[in-house]
Design a protein around this motif. Structure first.
Motif, mmCIF file in Angstrom:
data_model
loop_
_atom_site.group_PDB
_atom_site.id
_atom_site.type_symbol
_atom_site.label_atom_id
_atom_site.label_comp_id
_atom_site.label_asym_id
_atom_site.label_seq_id
_atom_site.Cartn_x
_atom_site.Cartn_y
_atom_site.Cartn_z
ATOM 1 N N GLU D 203 -3.832 6.861 -0.567
ATOM 2 C CA GLU D 203 -2.890 7.386 0.425
ATOM 3 C C GLU D 203 -3.337 8.770 0.902
ATOM 4 O O GLU D 203 -3.227 9.100 2.068
ATOM 5 C CB GLU D 203 -1.493 7.502 -0.199
ATOM 6 N N ASP D 214 -5.335 7.131 7.145
ATOM 7 C CA ASP D 214 -4.643 6.179 8.021
ATOM 8 C C ASP D 214 -3.894 5.143 7.187
ATOM 9 O O ASP D 214 -2.723 4.860 7.418
ATOM 10 C CB ASP D 214 -5.646 5.439 8.914
ATOM 11 N N LYS D 215 -4.592 4.563 6.222
ATOM 12 C CA LYS D 215 -3.965 3.573 5.351
ATOM 13 C C LYS D 215 -2.732 4.168 4.668
ATOM 14 O O LYS D 215 -1.698 3.528 4.538
ATOM 15 C CB LYS D 215 -4.971 3.110 4.305
ATOM 16 N N GLY D 216 -2.873 5.422 4.247
ATOM 17 C CA GLY D 216 -1.770 6.087 3.551
ATOM 18 C C GLY D 216 -0.545 6.210 4.431
ATOM 19 O O GLY D 216 0.585 5.941 4.000
ATOM 20 N N ARG D 217 -0.756 6.586 5.685
ATOM 21 C CA ARG D 217 0.403 6.727 6.571
ATOM 22 C C ARG D 217 1.018 5.372 6.896
ATOM 23 O O ARG D 217 2.225 5.247 7.044
ATOM 24 C CB ARG D 217 -0.025 7.407 7.874
ATOM 25 N N LEU D 218 0.164 4.352 7.046
ATOM 26 C CA LEU D 218 0.674 3.035 7.449
ATOM 27 C C LEU D 218 1.343 2.292 6.289
ATOM 28 O O LEU D 218 2.283 1.519 6.513
ATOM 29 C CB LEU D 218 -0.460 2.172 8.012
ATOM 30 N N LEU D 219 0.873 2.511 5.064
ATOM 31 C CA LEU D 219 1.369 1.688 3.957
ATOM 32 C C LEU D 219 2.038 2.483 2.842
ATOM 33 O O LEU D 219 2.942 1.958 2.178
ATOM 34 C CB LEU D 219 0.221 0.842 3.379
ATOM 35 N N GLY D 220 1.630 3.742 2.612
ATOM 36 C CA GLY D 220 2.249 4.539 1.559
ATOM 37 C C GLY D 220 1.693 4.215 0.181
ATOM 38 O O GLY D 220 1.197 3.116 -0.062
ATOM 39 N N THR D 223 3.055 0.857 -1.903
ATOM 40 C CA THR D 223 2.463 -0.434 -1.538
ATOM 41 C C THR D 223 0.992 -0.502 -1.930
ATOM 42 O O THR D 223 0.524 -1.523 -2.457
ATOM 43 C CB THR D 223 2.628 -0.658 -0.019
#
Lengths: 317, 317, 317, 317, 317, 317
Positions: D203, D214-220, D223
């Protein structure tokens, strides 16, 4: 119209009288014949009734929420009175306000007294535009008559005939007293108090128990009241635009917060005063009605679901 | 009307042209003389301006939000352009819609095209009552003209000339497509889409920047729109009562929840469809406008305060 | 498999057939012998049953939620039918999807038709990565079969066999129509629509009434669906990282708000579209199911506890 | 790597050293030439910098968040130090964990000590499945290395190198102590403590200041952490299904409430314990960090926006 | 004590007078010498000041929030007046209430008048227990004196000397008038009105600007007020237990809801009345103060952050 | 005192024993005579009872919540046991703590053991002021005795005799262990743990079922506990003011948020620790009690209304 009230029914009495149908159901008995169960009410209470014969035929003659004339005999069943109905038919006349009170509880304040207070408040105003608004309302006999005998709510507060008028007048008297202590416009407070709930005459319906009209459920008394005032004001010459907007704003905002049904918060001093006093009167009277009906013991009421609290009756000294 | 736009201003240019006054302040300089600072705008942007001479005299000739004619010269100050104003006066004419677009951004969809879509949608309806409602609206030239050139909001979504019409038409087209997939009444969806935001023509004002009118702040576009429809419907013969109530209910409930400004939730299928599609269109277009103006880097926007989120622009493949 | 359905039971019929056990209890009768009360169901309804003899012995042969074969006779008790059971035993076979529909209500859309729509949507996509995702899903026969016959929820909306597929396909069709009106990526919308609820095939279980699995209660369909997609994508060569993240984000955010179960709000345009259309379809179908089962009178439904509203059925014109 | 740190800069010093670029902007000076303003940082603080010459040319050589090598001279401007940069270039090497600490603050606990605590906790577990989970994690060197040097958050609590490990180990030690007092499973508590935040290694990103991927903002991180565990567990033979679900549930629910990011509340005793202790450790350490940096006077901190409170430092006795 | 007030300062005046220190900072000038910047205030406003010489030495003689005696000369800097301070020292005397009003704004109601109203209200009560409570309060000169000159809040409403007394008395007068209209106990209303905010005399402090004490921040005026009443009542013989509980309950519940600081909602009629009238008075006066200071144009105030609304000043007719 | 407990009742037994009256009602039988229905309880359960003779006369001798001595005979009615009462009278003695346990469930920890832990914790403190506080509490035998045998709540957690002491001591032991891991003051944590719920000895009452006192409903245990500590501290010489405020703040804030009953959030580290650990202990024990009484099947509890969740009992391995 009525002769015998629910609270006076006794075992084995012949009961030939008017009631309102609160509940109506048809069932099949063990020996495969139809019967009807009814709940009938007048202003003093409600009573179970059964139609054992000709349930189909009689059932076609009336509906839930109708005013009916019943021929029956009272009997005991499982320790409660029940009417054994032999004849029942819909009474198709519109009830005059005077007759309504045989079927509904009413305000303890006399009708004439409340109306006098209303007219005194109106004629005591100095602002000619605001007086003109009530002149205009006076021409709408249909509205005014309902405004004079409707309850203020279905069951939360002032839930009795003339409750709407009683609440509106009481609010106006309070507001008048508080005007000089808050430096607000007395005439606007009186007007706002008297019209803030006027939409209730179309939101509610008084038929077989206080209830909601379709329009009432879809639009609510705030929106309906604003449309009414919009119509009344449109018929007055030279009514100041800002004043019309302020009156509608007072109606729109009198619940105080969006989550309580007011999409706009009170934005002028008079709207604030109306909001808090309306809340005060509705809550105090609502709690008092709850105290009369739902005590858990001598000091505490049962939990009030809408108000989300129990209430404490201060012991008499 | 305009000849020189803000985006085309260059150093040392003579700028004699029309602008809207966004900000106006008067200050005392170090040598004890008064000067004015202004912010002037047209549809392409805004520019700082200073009045160093006769600030008192010129300042009396116009106000914030006025359209003015300015005589000035552009100069550089701390790396930005600034107008050195020698003459300024209020232009007292009402701007025609055609002229407005020199001062405000406008929809990328052509005016004629959007209006054609609107009339096609109306004439495509089968329900004669609903068509009659738009006939009635057609008689209110004042309303309709504004409906055709107003923005849909001050700054959240469709915040440009004709944004209101674009949003309403787009919503109606979506709703029409979805009607068969949800088993809902196509004509009611089209009507609801076209009138749901009509109150914005009185809630907003287009003068010196999109803003709110007094009536708009006190009552909001939902209440205003309902009063408008109430007036239009009253003028139509035999308009079904339930249908009028449903249309007003669609307007009242289109924000979906009390906390978002709708004191009644959507209570019929058509009101539900309008609510969700309105939300969808407003949010998608609002996010797209945010993406055009407020990117933090290539993929992420800045935090959107109202929507309470950042947004991700999917990389082009 | 079944011959006689609950809705067709008649007094005194011999009922030797399959049912699902919804409730099971053992009691002591007045003369100190044990008896069992059961509630048995098939797709047409449920019926009370009693085991008066050998309750202990028979009770050991099956459990709640089991499929059983019953030998019994129908009799009337207090005006309702009741099965007098003489023999009952668990049927230990796994029900094929074809057999399930004898015990559960099913979508009005035919199975083949819905599956054809699903495959048409998939093959209509241009993005090879997204098509590859569904190829991969096609290899997971266990998942796909459940996806084709599961309900979309236990009781809120599309609560019938194939409801999940019907909802997913309907959402994809809506989204496809709306893509050009919102300038969003059609293939992403179709993919998101088809996989957004895929985790439900492990969150729910279809046995003796729709219910939740342990995994379903502990993790929920959103988290389960993301893990499924994570597994599918890991098996595809060169699946773009950003695209995998976006698909998982669409699943994660499709409930829209943290309080509704999505820890991330929709952050790209396609996620917004899926969220609003999913809400629209679920709510409209949920309200329609409520209207079919829970009307208070001809126009108003009962209060819907989850949706916190009554609903109004517009009168037929 | 670094020789001179921000906190040691003095007027007129030659500063030829490594920094991270926190901010980068290009402007036009009054005489129409371009210059760059930069904010440069290392673990001891940040300093303003200016590039007055060849701004275009040098600006093309690096970007925000890059590690750069700078040649410059310190000067005073408006009472603060500023670097006058003559040469600047991107340093394209990946920073080893050892080098990172020259640019970021780090935990006061030594790296070796924390890792020893981690391995002691793992080897102290009796449950072979849970030990196997950490064996599996041990094979993912990429994850484990990041887990050993990442911060626990961007700025709320444990916002320094090794903060993630420090927080996880501290939580596990607390939980172990509390296990017998709550009758909960010690091994599950230790495992849950050590993996609850493991998703943060994807994240967050550690480059030019702690930030989000990016992954961190989209999924947290919740998850992401669940997908990681799902992958690890899939590679272990005979890992009990219920146990995998419980571990994922502990991760999923550790924020406690939907509105704080956990779509499922803690549903087993161990999940409850982890939730409350995680909250306790994060809040206490977060408040302590706030007390170190943001006191208003000797006893009160400034208002903490996220925690929505001021804090009181109890006076030393 | 004071001779020259901030509002009367003129360029080049010699200013040798008393002020309160609102802000105090020490900086390094370009030529490496220390100077101090101060903000000084009295009841008419505040003024910037600079100490250019002996900043270290003079800075040691006083602190923020102190009352100081200043010798200085007024000069213009960037179009505002600034004091050039040559001598400054702390004045160590406690300010008498009479002297406080030279530094703070005060109620427009005269002190004697408000105190007379207070004593009239107390002596007008019939309930001997409640009168005894105020006798007891009369013995706590320290409390009573502060009650007579404190503001009612730091900045929300009645934020001036004697504001607390003015608000309490106004509330009592309103409540007395409303008692007969609500059927509530007049003496309880008067008592509740006068003591509901009494805890503010320890929650707030009046020194260098209205602020909060440590105790005030940790416990709040509601809890402090209850402890005060608990102490007063304990000293009265035979004070009825239920009556003490009710008075404390009125204090505890007067904010109405948990989220507004009252852990118990009003549970008796008198507590309801106090809650609504307190809200009304605080809000109306708070809005009026906002209208005096923060108008956006002639009709609308700026947005009020705490009240979350703009306010509309009805145009004079 | 008791000889025969509810759980041991058998058909036809003579039951002459003590019970608490949980419910009491009087009805009219079909043959117009009055009878009473009662619900009687002891610590092992509750049983229905009927008074068929002399209902009026006997009914006057006791009330709901009274301890009574009953003479009766057990019989079966509709498959459950029922007492046929021939004599019943109120027992007017105050129950000693030892006797209470015949009527209420109690902690599994022995009384002596818990008290020893309490005294050990107190004498283990180094801070003389805090030890003095407990010396002072030791002089209030009335309080201390109740503190030693009261439940911690009416039904949420530790709802059994000595539950309050068990919860307080457990919290203190946890807090002591966590003090070094959080760098907080051990003595303050122990003190806060032991007094945080002390107000419950007046909020609750133990009579005929755990319930609330009038004072408890009006003020709550937080406010009551603060007044108690205020009284105790006032009697101690030289108790530091800040320390008294901190202890009261810990009590005030231990529910963590306004909406959970704490008008101030925890503002010092020790208050934070107490808040989270109190929550942890209350929730874990509350869930465990729920698991003991309200399982839906082997793994899942029923829905817990207050905690708003189901709970999962991890299967034994």
């Amino acid at each position: 119209m009525k002769r015998l009230f629910v609270k006076d029914l006794t075992r084995d009495a012949e009961v030939n009288d008017y009631f309102i149908v609160v509940r109506k159901g048809t069932y099949l008995s063990k020996n495969n014949t139809k019967y009807m169960t009814l709940l009938l009410k007048d202003r003093t209470g409600s009573v179970e009734a059964r139609v054992w014969e000709k349930a189909d035929e009689l059932g076609a003659l009336f509906d839930r929420n109708d005013l009916v004339y019943v021929e029956s005999k009272a009997r005991m069943y499982q320790e409660t009175l029940q009417l054994n109905v032999t004849s029942i038919r819909k009474v198709d006349q519109e009830l005059a306000p005077d007759e309504l009170k045989e079927f509904y509880p009413e305000s303890s304040a006399a009708s004439g007294e409340l109306q006098k207070s209303f007219y005194d408040l109106v004629s005591g105003m100095k602002n000619p535009h605001l007086r003109a608004l009530f002149d205009q309302l006076g021409k709408r006999k249909d509205l005014l008559e309902k405004f004079f005998y409707f309850p203020a709510s279905v069951g939360i507060h002032h839930a009795y005939l003339r409750g709407l008028l009683e609440h509106s007048v009481n609010l106006a008297v309070m507001a008048k007293g508080i005007a000089p202590l808050t430096g607000t416009d007395e005439d606007l407070l009186v007007t706002g108090s008297l019209v803030h709930d006027i939409g209730k005459v179309e939101e509610l319906k008084v038929k077989g128990g206080f209830g909601y009209s379709d329009k009432g459920r879809l639009l609510g008394h705030i929106t309906i009241g604003i449309m009414m005032c919009d119509g009344l004001i449109a018929a007055i010459d030279d009514f100041p635009v800002y004043l019309g907007d302020v009156i509608k704003h007072i109606i729109l905002s009198h619940h105080g917060e969006a989550e309580w049904g007011s999409p706009k918060k009170p934005m002028c001093l008079e709207a604030l005063v109306i909001h808090y006093l309306d809340n005060l009167d509705a809550k105090v009277v609502g709690v008092r009605e709850h105290m009369q009906e739902n005590m858990d013991d001598e000091t505490w009421t049962q939990y009030h679901k809408l108000f989300e609290s129990r209430y404490y009756k201060i012991p008499e000294r």
